[in-house]
Design a protein around this motif. Structure first.
Motif, PDB file in Angstrom:
ATOM      1  N   GLY A   1       0.826  -1.202   0.000  1.00 57.17           N
ATOM      2  CA  GLY A   1       0.000   0.000   0.000  1.00 57.17           C
ATOM      3  C   GLY A   1       0.861   1.253   0.000  1.00 57.17           C
ATOM      4  N   LYS A   2       0.388   2.299   0.712  1.00 58.39           N
ATOM      5  CA  LYS A   2       1.068   3.593   0.722  1.00 58.39           C
ATOM      6  C   LYS A   2       2.232   3.631   1.714  1.00 58.39           C
ATOM      7  N   GLN A   3       2.273   2.719   2.653  1.00 57.11           N
ATOM      8  CA  GLN A   3       3.311   2.739   3.668  1.00 57.11           C
ATOM      9  C   GLN A   3       4.654   2.280   3.095  1.00 57.11           C
ATOM     10  N   ASP A   4       5.715   2.665   3.780  1.00 62.40           N
ATOM     11  CA  ASP A   4       7.047   2.198   3.373  1.00 62.40           C
ATOM     12  C   ASP A   4       7.230   0.720   3.710  1.00 62.40           C
ATOM     13  N   PHE A   5       6.581   0.296   4.780  1.00 59.56           N
ATOM     14  CA  PHE A   5       6.717  -1.094   5.222  1.00 59.56           C
ATOM     15  C   PHE A   5       5.494  -1.477   6.032  1.00 59.56           C
ATOM     16  N   GLU A   6       5.365  -2.751   6.329  1.00 63.11           N
ATOM     17  CA  GLU A   6       4.312  -3.265   7.196  1.00 63.11           C
ATOM     18  C   GLU A   6       4.823  -4.528   7.873  1.00 63.11           C
ATOM     19  N   ILE A   7       4.054  -5.054   8.788  1.00 61.80           N
ATOM     20  CA  ILE A   7       4.407  -6.297   9.470  1.00 61.80           C
ATOM     21  C   ILE A   7       3.530  -7.430   8.931  1.00 61.80           C
ATOM     22  N   SER A   8       4.189  -8.438   8.412  1.00 66.06           N
ATOM     23  CA  SER A   8       3.460  -9.648   8.012  1.00 66.06           C
ATOM     24  C   SER A   8       3.462 -10.574   9.218  1.00 66.06           C
ATOM     25  N   ALA A   9       2.310 -10.698   9.862  1.00 66.99           N
ATOM     26  CA  ALA A   9       2.235 -11.371  11.157  1.00 66.99           C
ATOM     27  C   ALA A   9       2.314 -12.882  11.040  1.00 66.99           C
ATOM     28  N   SER A  10       3.101 -13.482  11.929  1.00 71.24           N
ATOM     29  CA  SER A  10       3.111 -14.934  12.075  1.00 71.24           C
ATOM     30  C   SER A  10       2.357 -15.339  13.338  1.00 71.24           C
ATOM     31  N   GLU A  11       2.157 -14.356  14.232  1.00 70.95           N
ATOM     32  CA  GLU A  11       1.417 -14.638  15.472  1.00 70.95           C
ATOM     33  C   GLU A  11       0.872 -13.327  16.031  1.00 70.95           C
ATOM     34  N   VAL A  12      -0.387 -13.355  16.450  1.00 68.91           N
ATOM     35  CA  VAL A  12      -1.008 -12.211  17.129  1.00 68.91           C
ATOM     36  C   VAL A  12      -1.657 -12.746  18.398  1.00 68.91           C
ATOM     37  N   ILE A  13      -1.134 -12.305  19.542  1.00 68.93           N
ATOM     38  CA  ILE A  13      -1.611 -12.814  20.838  1.00 68.93           C
ATOM     39  C   ILE A  13      -2.404 -11.719  21.553  1.00 68.93           C
ATOM     40  N   MET A  14      -3.581 -12.065  22.031  1.00 69.56           N
ATOM     41  CA  MET A  14      -4.381 -11.141  22.824  1.00 69.56           C
ATOM     42  C   MET A  14      -3.746 -10.978  24.210  1.00 69.56           C
ATOM     43  N   VAL A  15      -3.510  -9.740  24.617  1.00 66.11           N
ATOM     44  CA  VAL A  15      -2.981  -9.462  25.956  1.00 66.11           C
ATOM     45  C   VAL A  15      -4.099  -8.963  26.860  1.00 66.11           C
ATOM     46  N   GLY A  16      -4.873  -8.017  26.356  1.00 63.40           N
ATOM     47  CA  GLY A  16      -5.998  -7.487  27.131  1.00 63.40           C
ATOM     48  C   GLY A  16      -7.160  -7.165  26.215  1.00 63.40           C
ATOM     49  N   ASP A  17      -8.291  -7.837  26.396  1.00 60.44           N
ATOM     50  CA  ASP A  17      -9.448  -7.646  25.519  1.00 60.44           C
ATOM     51  C   ASP A  17     -10.111  -6.296  25.788  1.00 60.44           C
ATOM     52  N   CYS A  18     -10.950  -5.896  24.858  1.00 67.80           N
ATOM     53  CA  CYS A  18     -11.664  -4.631  24.965  1.00 67.80           C
ATOM     54  C   CYS A  18     -13.068  -4.845  24.419  1.00 67.80           C
ATOM     55  N   PRO A  19     -14.111  -4.419  25.143  1.00 68.63           N
ATOM     56  CA  PRO A  19     -15.479  -4.685  24.681  1.00 68.63           C
ATOM     57  C   PRO A  19     -15.847  -3.843  23.455  1.00 68.63           C
ATOM     58  N   GLU A  20     -16.922  -4.230  22.809  1.00 72.96           N
ATOM     59  CA  GLU A  20     -17.355  -3.538  21.593  1.00 72.96           C
ATOM     60  C   GLU A  20     -17.868  -2.131  21.875  1.00 72.96           C
ATOM     61  N   ASP A  21     -18.259  -1.837  23.118  1.00 74.57           N
ATOM     62  CA  ASP A  21     -18.761  -0.499  23.437  1.00 74.57           C
ATOM     63  C   ASP A  21     -17.633   0.442  23.904  1.00 74.57           C
ATOM     64  N   TYR A  22     -16.393   0.086  23.614  1.00 73.72           N
ATOM     65  CA  TYR A  22     -15.236   0.942  23.903  1.00 73.72           C
ATOM     66  C   TYR A  22     -15.474   2.333  23.301  1.00 73.72           C
ATOM     67  N   PRO A  23     -15.386   3.401  24.095  1.00 78.38           N
ATOM     68  CA  PRO A  23     -15.785   4.736  23.621  1.00 78.38           C
ATOM     69  C   PRO A  23     -14.937   5.303  22.490  1.00 78.38           C
ATOM     70  N   ILE A  24     -13.662   4.915  22.410  1.00 79.61           N
ATOM     71  CA  ILE A  24     -12.763   5.531  21.416  1.00 79.61           C
ATOM     72  C   ILE A  24     -12.695   4.659  20.171  1.00 79.61           C
TER      73      ILE A  24
END
Length: 458
Positions: free
Chosen positions: A81-104
């Motif tokens: 895309g437009k970025q110079d680089f990106e991360i091609s993920a081999s693993e994504v680990i949840m550390v702290g979940d966030c509910p769908e009604d998160y205000p931001i």
């Protein structure tokens, strides 16, 4: 590994595996892959994380919500895309979940709404920019004074001295407010209080700063101050930070030299060290901000008396909401006109003595004082300072004339007895500076948790 480290030299990490920890700012999901807008707060820029359906936890990753904290392991690769680089993920680990009604959520929020979510608003782009600029500007202020041999003094937050004599300071007590003992004059008996007398939370470090200036030559304070002013304007708060240098053997002309040099130093430092944040504010807060700041650095600061300012205003043929007066302060409309008239910052000196503080040196005309306000384009008054009265008898007479009780500040008056000298100082509200640097119009949006009338949340 941090996002800041990656951006510093992303070519160094190209095709190498790294691990980063931070938060999901946005999450775009498609059937066979997904994009995570990732930020760890170490710099203004984000990293795009790309993950594909070949990952064993693909479905789990797709369910991760905006606002969640995660740990990502993957290779730094050239972006498609437009970025110079990106991360091609081999693993994504949840550390702290966030509910769908998160205000931001990833959409444009009003600043009024974000003030109601003050504990979460640092996660938005706007406040990432504002508070990083605030941090960098604070460092620049310290660096300027330290490089120029000023002593940093921690003046007390608890004091018995009302610097301005305006009775706009918070009183503190350990007495039981529901059972206050009163003396014969029906006044609260403060002799039983912790300090045995009326005490305040400081409204200025100036008086104490002067005592150190007359020992160390040049000092500065930089810390919180408090005023009880019941004002709901965009530029007033009851808790704010002040920079207050005091200099021995320094008259008004030299004081202005210091103000100009310091301001230019801080602005240049912020421009050099917060380019992404300034560009963001230029694009989304105040169009032309970068040009305004860059212009100030090379500007000549005009020096003109209050009388000369009023002459210009009266001869301008403008229709004023507040008529200019030789005896009064100038209004916001006057500040705007005078900076436009000179096309740059303006030092206004020699103000009417009746509208200025008691400790300022009265000029030979006995009508004005050796005081100075710095007006800057687009913001108005940014700094205020003066040459302090160095003669003991003159200061005593001036204090008496204005009804200032000098008994509690005898130590301050005595500076004029014990090796006194010509000395000067100024004050600059730190939040006013941040408003100028960012283009933000409301002081509530440059303080992490604003304290204003009727508002003391968090």
């Amino acid at each position: 590994m941090t996002v800041k480290e990656v951006y510093k030299d992303y070519q160094k990490y190209m095709d190498k595996e790294i691990t980063i920890k931070g938060w999901i700012r946005n999450h775009r999901k498609q059937k066979e892959f997904g994009f995570i807008d990732f930020s760890d707060g170490t710099c203004f820029k984000h990293i795009q994380v790309v993950y594909e359906n070949q990952l064993k936890d693909f479905e789990k990753i797709q369910k991760m919500h905006v606002g969640s904290s995660i740990e990502v392991t993957g290779k730094v690769v050239k972006s498609q895309g437009k970025q110079d680089f990106e991360i091609s993920a081999s693993e994504v680990i949840m550390v702290g979940d966030c509910p769908e009604d998160y205000p931001i959520q990833p959409k444009r929020h009003t600043r009024e709404f974000l003030r109601e979510q003050a504990y979460l608003r640092p996660r938005t782009n706007l406040f990432q920019a504002v508070f990083r600029i605030r941090s960098v500007a604070a460092f620049a202020i310290h660096e300027y004074f330290q490089k120029n041999n000023y002593l940093y003094v921690h003046t007390p937050l608890i004091t018995t001295a009302d610097c301005e004599g305006s009775d706009q300071m918070f009183k503190i007590t350990t007495l039981d407010l529901n059972h206050l003992e009163k003396d014969k004059e029906k006044k609260v008996d403060m002799s039983n209080d912790l300090f045995g007398k009326l005490a305040y939370i400081t409204g200025s470090g100036q008086l104490h700063g002067e005592t150190f200036a007359l020992a160390f030559n040049k000092i500065y304070t930089f810390g919180p101050t408090f005023r009880t002013e019941n004002s709901n304007t965009k530029t007033h708060a009851n808790e704010f930070w002040m920079i207050e240098p005091e200099m021995a053997f320094c008259d008004l002309e030299e004081l202005m030299n210091v103000e100009e040099e310091m301001l230019k130093y801080v602005i240049k430092y912020v421009l050099d060290n917060c380019p992404d944040e300034i560009d963001f504010c230029d694009g989304f807060v105040e169009t032309g901000l970068k040009e305004k700041l860059t212009k100030l650095i090379s500007s000549k600061f005009t020096r003109i008396t209050h009388k000369e300012v009023i002459d210009i205003l009266k001869n301008s043929k403008q229709k004023w909401e507040f008529e200019p007066s030789y005896e009064d302060d100038i209004a916001k409309e006057h500040e705007k006109y005078i900076t436009e008239y000179f096309n740059g910052p303006v030092f206004i000196t020699d103000w009417p003595k009746d509208i200025k503080a008691w400790y300022m040196k009265v000029n030979a005309d006995n009508k004005t004082v050796a005081a100075v306000d710095l007006e800057v384009p687009g913001a108005g008054e940014l700094m205020g300072g003066s040459q302090r009265e160095e003669d003991y008898n003159t200061l005593q007479a001036r204090a008496k004339e204005l009804g200032v009780d000098t008994e509690a500040i005898e130590w301050y008056m005595n500076l004029r007895k014990f090796g006194g000298c010509v000395h000067s100082g100024f004050g600059m509200g730190f939040e006013r500076l941040i408003m100028y640097l960012t283009g933000i119009e409301n002081i509530r949006d440059v303080i992490p948790y604003p304290r204003t009338p009727g508002n003391c949340d968090y």
